[in-house]
Design a protein around this motif. Structure first.
Motif, PDB file in Angstrom:
ATOM      1  N   THR A  41       1.088  -0.772  -0.349  1.00 38.48           N
ATOM      2  CA  THR A  41      -0.081  -0.014   0.293  1.00 38.48           C
ATOM      3  C   THR A  41       0.809   1.155  -0.456  1.00 38.48           C
ATOM      4  OG1 THR A  41      -1.706   1.129   0.858  1.00 38.48           O
ATOM      5  CG2 THR A  41      -0.020   0.202   2.161  1.00 38.48           C
ATOM      6  N   ARG A  42       0.058   2.702   0.022  1.00 40.49           N
ATOM      7  CA  ARG A  42       0.886   3.737  -0.949  1.00 40.49           C
ATOM      8  C   ARG A  42       1.767   3.999   0.819  1.00 40.49           C
ATOM      9  NH1 ARG A  42      -1.599   9.085  -3.800  1.00 40.49           N
ATOM     10  NH2 ARG A  42       0.709   9.781  -3.451  1.00 40.49           N
ATOM     11  N   PHE A  43       0.450   3.795   1.830  1.00 41.33           N
ATOM     12  CA  PHE A  43       1.435   4.183   3.127  1.00 41.33           C
ATOM     13  C   PHE A  43       1.351   3.363   4.290  1.00 41.33           C
ATOM     14  CE2 PHE A  43      -0.242   8.000   0.709  1.00 41.33           C
ATOM     15  CZ  PHE A  43       0.850   9.281   0.989  1.00 41.33           C
ATOM     16  N   MET A  44       2.480   3.751   5.293  1.00 45.02           N
ATOM     17  CA  MET A  44       2.251   3.549   6.100  1.00 45.02           C
ATOM     18  C   MET A  44       1.226   3.636   7.464  1.00 45.02           C
ATOM     19  SD  MET A  44       3.299   1.008   8.812  1.00 45.02           S
ATOM     20  CE  MET A  44       5.367   1.049   8.790  1.00 45.02           C
ATOM     21  N   PRO A  45       0.068   2.816   8.198  1.00 45.23           N
ATOM     22  CA  PRO A  45      -0.752   3.377   8.646  1.00 45.23           C
ATOM     23  C   PRO A  45      -0.623   3.740  10.305  1.00 45.23           C
ATOM     24  CG  PRO A  45      -1.527   0.888   7.994  1.00 45.23           C
ATOM     25  CD  PRO A  45      -0.346   0.927   8.007  1.00 45.23           C
ATOM     26  N   LYS A  46      -0.531   5.172  10.800  1.00 43.59           N
ATOM     27  CA  LYS A  46      -0.123   5.652  11.547  1.00 43.59           C
ATOM     28  C   LYS A  46      -0.578   5.127  12.742  1.00 43.59           C
ATOM     29  CE  LYS A  46      -1.209  10.939   9.490  1.00 43.59           C
ATOM     30  NZ  LYS A  46      -0.142  10.117   8.328  1.00 43.59           N
ATOM     31  N   ARG A  47      -1.566   4.146  12.671  1.00 51.49           N
ATOM     32  CA  ARG A  47      -2.133   3.397  14.091  1.00 51.49           C
ATOM     33  C   ARG A  47      -1.471   1.829  13.533  1.00 51.49           C
ATOM     34  NH1 ARG A  47      -8.313   4.534  14.273  1.00 51.49           N
ATOM     35  NH2 ARG A  47      -8.363   3.539  16.388  1.00 51.49           N
ATOM     36  N   ALA A  48      -0.912   2.004  13.186  1.00 54.04           N
ATOM     37  CA  ALA A  48      -0.013   0.509  12.901  1.00 54.04           C
ATOM     38  C   ALA A  48       0.468  -0.452  14.288  1.00 54.04           C
ATOM     39  CB  ALA A  48       1.312   1.107  12.550  1.00 54.04           C
ATOM     40  N   GLU A  49       0.525  -0.019  15.327  1.00 53.15           N
ATOM     41  CA  GLU A  49       0.066  -0.295  16.714  1.00 53.15           C
ATOM     42  C   GLU A  49      -0.564  -0.551  17.263  1.00 53.15           C
ATOM     43  OE1 GLU A  49       2.723   1.500  20.189  1.00 53.15           O
ATOM     44  OE2 GLU A  49       4.052   2.726  19.207  1.00 53.15           O
ATOM     45  N   GLU A  50      -1.901  -0.135  17.184  1.00 51.11           N
ATOM     46  CA  GLU A  50      -3.222  -0.383  17.672  1.00 51.11           C
ATOM     47  C   GLU A  50      -3.958  -1.654  16.529  1.00 51.11           C
ATOM     48  OE1 GLU A  50      -6.526   2.383  18.159  1.00 51.11           O
ATOM     49  OE2 GLU A  50      -4.554   3.820  16.805  1.00 51.11           O
ATOM     50  N   LEU A  51      -2.851  -1.767  15.035  1.00 48.70           N
ATOM     51  CA  LEU A  51      -3.903  -2.937  14.023  1.00 48.70           C
ATOM     52  C   LEU A  51      -2.729  -4.207  14.041  1.00 48.70           C
ATOM     53  CD1 LEU A  51      -3.173  -0.624  10.655  1.00 48.70           C
ATOM     54  CD2 LEU A  51      -5.286  -1.294  12.022  1.00 48.70           C
ATOM     55  N   LEU A  52      -1.596  -4.133  14.855  1.00 49.63           N
ATOM     56  CA  LEU A  52      -0.747  -4.861  15.599  1.00 49.63           C
ATOM     57  C   LEU A  52      -1.139  -6.377  16.583  1.00 49.63           C
ATOM     58  CD1 LEU A  52       3.107  -3.714  14.214  1.00 49.63           C
ATOM     59  CD2 LEU A  52       1.785  -5.389  13.271  1.00 49.63           C
ATOM     60  N   ASP A  53      -2.225  -4.843  17.762  1.00 51.17           N
ATOM     61  CA  ASP A  53      -2.567  -6.016  18.643  1.00 51.17           C
ATOM     62  C   ASP A  53      -3.295  -6.276  18.676  1.00 51.17           C
ATOM     63  OD1 ASP A  53      -2.939  -5.768  21.102  1.00 51.17           O
ATOM     64  OD2 ASP A  53      -4.228  -4.129  21.731  1.00 51.17           O
ATOM     65  N   LYS A  84       7.222   2.506  -0.190  1.00 50.63           N
ATOM     66  CA  LYS A  84       5.882   2.150   0.105  1.00 50.63           C
ATOM     67  C   LYS A  84       5.300   0.870   1.019  1.00 50.63           C
ATOM     68  CE  LYS A  84       4.028   3.202  -4.240  1.00 50.63           C
ATOM     69  NZ  LYS A  84       3.211   2.414  -4.864  1.00 50.63           N
ATOM     70  N   CYS A  85       4.747   0.981   2.025  1.00 50.08           N
ATOM     71  CA  CYS A  85       4.594  -0.064   3.128  1.00 50.08           C
ATOM     72  C   CYS A  85       4.026  -1.659   2.738  1.00 50.08           C
ATOM     73  CB  CYS A  85       3.491   0.360   4.168  1.00 50.08           C
ATOM     74  SG  CYS A  85       2.612   0.227   5.255  1.00 50.08           S
ATOM     75  N   ARG A  86       4.409  -2.790   2.780  1.00 44.92           N
ATOM     76  CA  ARG A  86       3.979  -3.832   2.433  1.00 44.92           C
ATOM     77  C   ARG A  86       3.180  -4.193   4.123  1.00 44.92           C
ATOM     78  NH1 ARG A  86       8.893  -7.005   0.489  1.00 44.92           N
ATOM     79  NH2 ARG A  86       7.781  -7.083  -1.431  1.00 44.92           N
ATOM     80  N   ILE A  87       2.377  -4.670   3.864  1.00 43.77           N
ATOM     81  CA  ILE A  87       1.060  -5.112   4.719  1.00 43.77           C
ATOM     82  C   ILE A  87       1.626  -6.840   4.942  1.00 43.77           C
ATOM     83  CG2 ILE A  87      -1.252  -5.373   6.581  1.00 43.77           C
ATOM     84  CD1 ILE A  87      -1.930  -2.407   4.364  1.00 43.77           C
ATOM     85  N   LEU A  88       1.916  -7.850   6.279  1.00 42.69           N
ATOM     86  CA  LEU A  88       2.422  -8.762   6.064  1.00 42.69           C
ATOM     87  C   LEU A  88       0.818  -9.448   6.722  1.00 42.69           C
ATOM     88  CD1 LEU A  88       5.734  -8.701   7.328  1.00 42.69           C
ATOM     89  CD2 LEU A  88       4.695  -9.059   5.338  1.00 42.69           C
TER      90      LEU A  88
END
Length: 142
Positions: A41-53, A84-88
């Motif tokens: 995806t184009r950008f790294m999510p700003k709420r990445a820590e919450e997504l990883l929780d 860009k950002c790779r979402i795993l």
């Protein structure tokens, strides 16, 4: 606090079609060697820590949320257009209750209270088309 992502699954006709497409691609390897699917995806999510929780990527297929994949990480990826950002993603696809969604660009955050519930494994109607399954659920028939 956990949060999820919502993304359109463009060019995919059904969950079965998504499974078929995934089988044709090799699994990506996370930095720790864990096999996973990925989505750039184009950008790294700003709420990445919450997504990883405990967050998941909920896929909208043909106008309905139908399936999700657990998010297991993020990593930068260099492309011709820049970084860009790779979402795993966990390779396991988890079917969800069908929930209608309008088209949107990119991804959206999805609060847990708004996320559809997972369908029990082998649930009645899980193999039906999303629109039909949604109508039967509204009528209380499945």
């Amino acid at each position: 606090m956990t949060v999820h992502l919502l993304k359109l699954c463009v060019g995919v006709d059904s969950v079965e079609h998504l499974v078929e497409l995934r089988q044709g691609r090799p699994l990506h390897r996370a930095a720790d060697g864990t096999p996973c699917n990925s989505h750039v995806t184009r950008f790294m999510p700003k709420r990445a820590e919450e997504l990883l929780d405990g967050g998941s990527l909920y896929w909208v297929i043909k106008g309905f949320i139908q399936v999700r994949q657990k998010i297991i990480g993020f990593e930068p990826v260099k492309t011709d257009q820049g970084i860009k950002c790779r979402i795993l993603l966990d390779p396991q696809l988890v079917r969800t209750e069908s929930q209608p969604r309008r088209p949107h660009q990119g991804w959206r955050y999805l609060e847990p209270k708004d996320a559809p519930r997972d369908l029990p494994h082998g649930a009645q109607g899980a193999d039906l088309p999303a629109e039909l399954r949604s109508e039967l659920q509204e009528l209380g028939l499945i």
